[in-house]
Scaffold this active site. Sequence first.
Site, PDB file in Angstrom:
ATOM      1  N   LYS A 195       0.851  -1.197   0.000  1.00  0.00           N
ATOM      2  CA  LYS A 195       0.000   0.000   0.000  1.00  0.00           C
ATOM      3  C   LYS A 195       0.881   1.240   0.000  1.00  0.00           C
ATOM      4  O   LYS A 195       1.694   1.427   0.892  1.00  0.00           O
ATOM      5  CB  LYS A 195      -0.938   0.049   1.209  1.00  0.00           C
ATOM      6  N   GLU A 269       9.359  -0.081  11.316  1.00  0.00           N
ATOM      7  CA  GLU A 269      10.405   0.946  11.344  1.00  0.00           C
ATOM      8  C   GLU A 269       9.717   2.270  11.643  1.00  0.00           C
ATOM      9  O   GLU A 269       9.031   2.819  10.780  1.00  0.00           O
ATOM     10  CB  GLU A 269      11.132   1.015  10.002  1.00  0.00           C
ATOM     11  N   CYS A 304      13.565   9.696   9.376  1.00  0.00           N
ATOM     12  CA  CYS A 304      13.546   9.119  10.735  1.00  0.00           C
ATOM     13  C   CYS A 304      14.924   9.207  11.370  1.00  0.00           C
ATOM     14  O   CYS A 304      15.058   9.256  12.588  1.00  0.00           O
ATOM     15  CB  CYS A 304      13.140   7.653  10.705  1.00  0.00           C
ATOM     16  N   GLU A 406       8.782  13.723  17.593  1.00  0.00           N
ATOM     17  CA  GLU A 406       9.356  13.710  16.251  1.00  0.00           C
ATOM     18  C   GLU A 406       8.556  14.707  15.414  1.00  0.00           C
ATOM     19  O   GLU A 406       7.387  14.476  15.092  1.00  0.00           O
ATOM     20  CB  GLU A 406       9.256  12.313  15.633  1.00  0.00           C
TER      21      GLU A 406
HETATM   22  P1  ADP Z   1       3.059   9.740   8.164  1.00  0.00           P
HETATM   23  O1  ADP Z   1       2.716  10.647   9.295  1.00  0.00           O
HETATM   24  O2  ADP Z   1       4.463   9.724   7.796  1.00  0.00           O
HETATM   25  O3  ADP Z   1       2.114   9.800   7.015  1.00  0.00           O
HETATM   26  P2  ADP Z   1       1.808   7.392   9.070  1.00  0.00           P
HETATM   27  O4  ADP Z   1       2.317   6.448  10.078  1.00  0.00           O
HETATM   28  O5  ADP Z   1       0.568   8.156   9.381  1.00  0.00           O
HETATM   29  O6  ADP Z   1       3.007   8.320   8.769  1.00  0.00           O
HETATM   30  O7  ADP Z   1       1.568   6.667   7.687  1.00  0.00           O
HETATM   31  C1  ADP Z   1       2.486   5.777   7.112  1.00  0.00           C
HETATM   32  C2  ADP Z   1       1.719   4.756   6.303  1.00  0.00           C
HETATM   33  O8  ADP Z   1       0.845   4.036   7.165  1.00  0.00           O
HETATM   34  C3  ADP Z   1       0.836   5.346   5.211  1.00  0.00           C
HETATM   35  O9  ADP Z   1       0.877   4.508   4.074  1.00  0.00           O
HETATM   36  C4  ADP Z   1      -0.537   5.321   5.854  1.00  0.00           C
HETATM   37  O10 ADP Z   1      -1.592   5.249   4.926  1.00  0.00           O
HETATM   38  C5  ADP Z   1      -0.473   4.042   6.649  1.00  0.00           C
HETATM   39  N1  ADP Z   1      -1.424   3.972   7.762  1.00  0.00           N
HETATM   40  C6  ADP Z   1      -1.938   4.981   8.497  1.00  0.00           C
HETATM   41  N2  ADP Z   1      -2.814   4.515   9.415  1.00  0.00           N
HETATM   42  C7  ADP Z   1      -2.850   3.173   9.276  1.00  0.00           C
HETATM   43  C8  ADP Z   1      -3.556   2.116   9.945  1.00  0.00           C
HETATM   44  N3  ADP Z   1      -4.390   2.350  10.940  1.00  0.00           N
HETATM   45  N4  ADP Z   1      -3.329   0.842   9.524  1.00  0.00           N
HETATM   46  C9  ADP Z   1      -2.461   0.580   8.536  1.00  0.00           C
HETATM   47  N5  ADP Z   1      -1.786   1.527   7.863  1.00  0.00           N
HETATM   48  C10 ADP Z   1      -1.966   2.813   8.220  1.00  0.00           C
END
Ligand code: ADP
Length: 506
Positions: A195, A269, A304, A406
Site C-alpha cells: 500500500k 520501522e 527518521c 518527532e
Molecule cells: P506519516 O505521518 O508519515 O504519514 P503514518 O504512520 O501516518 O506516517 O503513515 C504511514 C503509512 O501508514 C501510510 O501509508 C498510511 O496510509 C499508513 N497507515 C496509516 N494509518 C494506518 C492504519 N491504521 N493501519 C495501517 N496503515 C496505516
Amino acid sequence: MSTARLIDPVLQRMEAVEREAKRLSGLIVLDGRFAPALTQETFDVENPGNGEIIGAAPRCRADDVDRAVQVAHRAFAKWARIPARERGALLLKAADRLEAEREGLAQLSSLETGNALATQTRGEATTMVDIFRFFAGLAGELKGVTVPRADGVFLYTKREPLGVVGAIIPWNAPLMQTATKTAAALAAGNTVVLKTAEQAPLAVLKCFEILQSVLPPGVANAISGFGEEAGQALCEHPLVRKVTFTGSSAVGARILHAVADKIVPVTAELGGKNPNIVMADADIERAAKGVIAGLRLQRQGQSCTAGTRIYLHDDVYEPVMERVLAAIPTFRIGNPLDDATQVGSIISRTQRDRVERYVAMARKTPGAKILIGGERPSDPELANGYFYTTTLIEGVPASSPVCRDEIFGPVATVSRWTDFESVLAEANDSAFGLAAVLWTENLRAAFDFVDRIEAGFVQVNQFSVAEANIEYGGTKLSGTGRELSAESLVNHFTWPKTVIVNTAAQ
Ligand code: ADP
C-alpha cells in the site's frame, strides 16, 4: 502551452513528468498489469512544490485489498517453488529495468514528494536499484543449519517463505521504501501487496509497472488508499502472513494491535528523535559538517534518522555553530525538479502546519531562541508550495514537546553541555531509540557511548543513512525488526522449520 513553458527547460521537464503522473492516475497494479480498482472513488495527488493537483489515486477499501491479497496468495504457490537463485536472477533483471528508468522514477518522485531531484530522488533511485541487487544476490543464501545428533539421525533447519506480505510505506522516501520492503520479501519467496502512501503513490506505481515486465503475474501488487481503510484492511486480512511497515510510532502500535489475533510477524520501522552529540575534542570541521548532514536538508528533515537533537560541548559550541549557521543559507531552496535546487518542499500543507505549530510553541517558550529559519522562504515563486526554511532552536527545555516529539520537518534543537554523563542521560531520556551520533577523537569515549546509548543505529564521527548491507532499525518506540541486511532477510521474511529425519535402525 505557454511560451514560458516551451523555453524553460525546468518547466518542460515538469510538463513531461506531469503527463506521466496523469498516465499513472486512477490505477493500481494487480496480477501483472495496470488495473482499475473496484472502488469508484479516488483522492487527489498534489505537487507540494506548487500546490497543484497532478493526479488521482484509487481510494481502495477492504474489497480491493481482498482482491489483491487473493491474487498474491495464488501467485505465492508458484513463486515460492521457483528455485531461489532463479528468483534472484529475476530480481536482478528487475533491478536492470528499474535502473534503466531511474531518471523518470526520480523525477516523478520529486513531483509528488517535493524532495529535490538533484540531492534526494536521483540518489534514492540509485539506492533502490542497489537494494534490489543486494537482495537478489542473497536469495540463494537462505540457509538452515545441520545439528549433530546421532548416527542415522539427520537434524536440520530450513527457512520457509511466509506467504503474502503486506507492505505499508510512508511518503518521505517512497522509492527506497519500496525496494526495502519488496526486494527482501520477494527474494525470500513471498509475494507482496504494497500500500502506497496517500501523498506519494505514483512513482511507486511506476516501479511496480516495471516489475511486471519481469516477474510472474500476481507476485508484486500495489494498491493505494487511506491508512485506516486500505492499510488496516491489509493488516487484518487473514491471508496476509507478514506485515512490514514504515511510518509513525502511533500507527506502528495500531498495526501491532491489528495483527495480534492472527499472530503474524511485524517489522515496524518507526519514528526517531535522534541525538547528535559533539564532544570537546571533536574535529570541528568534521563535526560541523556532520551536524548539517544530520539535518537531512535534502529531505527537508523528513527523515527518521535525522539528528534533530544537537548537543554541543560548551568548549566547541561557538566554532561549530558558526560553521553550521554559515552553511545553512548556502543550501538553495527551490522547485524540486530544478537541478539547481538542493532543498525542496515539505510534503503537504498539513505537515508544514505541524512544523509551524512546533516553531510557534518554541517561540512562546521562555529562554528559547530561534537561531536561524523559523519562517517560510520569502521568494514569491515558492509561495504556493509548502516550503519552509531550515530552523535551529536554542534554549528549549528537554521536557518540551519540541525536544521530545518527532516533528518530521526541517527543525532541530541545539543545546550546550559540559558533563558527559548528563548529556548521555538526556540523550537516552527519549521515547525513541532509532539513531545516535557522537563526534570525538577519544576512542574510549566513543566505545563508552556505543555501549550505553539506547539506539539501533549508532555512528561515531560520521553521519550517513541506511543502505543495502547496513542493517537498520530501532528500539523502544522506534520499532521492532531490522531491514537491509542478510539477517533481516532470513529473520523477518522467512520462518524456520526444524526437521528430524531418523533413519537409524530401531
Ligand atoms: P506519516 O505521518 O508519515 O504519514 P503514518 O504512520 O501516518 O506516517 O503513515 C504511514 C503509512 O501508514 C501510510 O501509508 C498510511 O496510509 C499508513 N497507515 C496509516 N494509518 C494506518 C492504519 N491504521 N493501519 C495501517 N496503515 C496505516
